[in-house]
Design a protein around this motif. Structure first.
Motif, short mmCIF file in Angstrom:
data_model
loop_
_atom_site.label_atom_id
_atom_site.label_comp_id
_atom_site.label_asym_id
_atom_site.label_seq_id
_atom_site.Cartn_x
_atom_site.Cartn_y
_atom_site.Cartn_z
N THR A 10 0.91 -1.38 0.11
CA THR A 10 0.00 0.04 -0.03
C THR A 10 0.80 1.37 0.12
O THR A 10 2.30 1.14 0.11
N VAL A 11 0.53 2.34 -0.35
CA VAL A 11 1.13 3.61 -0.31
C VAL A 11 1.53 3.87 1.35
O VAL A 11 2.87 4.29 1.27
N ARG A 23 2.60 11.15 0.46
CA ARG A 23 2.08 10.50 -0.74
C ARG A 23 2.20 11.20 -2.10
O ARG A 23 2.55 10.94 -3.17
N ILE A 26 5.72 10.66 -3.60
CA ILE A 26 5.65 9.35 -4.17
C ILE A 26 4.93 9.49 -5.52
O ILE A 26 5.68 9.19 -6.57
N TYR A 27 3.98 10.16 -5.86
CA TYR A 27 3.11 10.42 -7.07
C TYR A 27 3.87 11.25 -8.03
O TYR A 27 4.06 11.14 -9.01
N PRO A 38 2.70 2.33 -9.94
CA PRO A 38 1.64 1.44 -9.27
C PRO A 38 0.53 0.82 -10.15
O PRO A 38 0.85 1.14 -11.30
N ARG A 47 -1.68 -0.34 -5.70
CA ARG A 47 -0.67 -1.08 -4.76
C ARG A 47 0.76 -1.07 -5.81
O ARG A 47 0.64 -0.92 -6.86
N TRP A 48 1.89 -1.16 -5.07
CA TRP A 48 3.24 -1.25 -5.72
C TRP A 48 3.70 -2.80 -5.48
O TRP A 48 3.30 -3.26 -4.40
#
Length: 65
Positions: A10-11, A23, A26-27, A38, A47-48
């Motif tokens: 999950t994040v 977050r 990450i994005y 993801p 999800r990753w």
């Protein structure tokens, strides 16, 4: 890092593993192409793969001072 390369993170898991603080970070990195993309697994869930994140971590160059 989880031993299973196909485990879905999950994040929150990604934040804990990478040490990123948000977050948004990450994005932003995903958009720039400097972090693995993801997977959308349905119902708005993202999800990753743990293997992708581990590969990314291993590819980082150590900082020299």
């Amino acid at each position: 890092m989880p031993p299973d390369q196909d485990q879905l993170l999950t994040v929150t898991d990604v934040l804990n593993v990478t040490g990123f603080k948000s977050r948004t970070t990450i994005y932003r990195r995903v958009r720039k192409g400097s972090f693995p993309c993801p997977y959308h697994i349905g119902a708005g869930k993202i999800r990753w793969r743990s293997g992708d994140v581990e590969e990314w971590l291993n590819s980082l160059q150590p900082r020299r001072y």
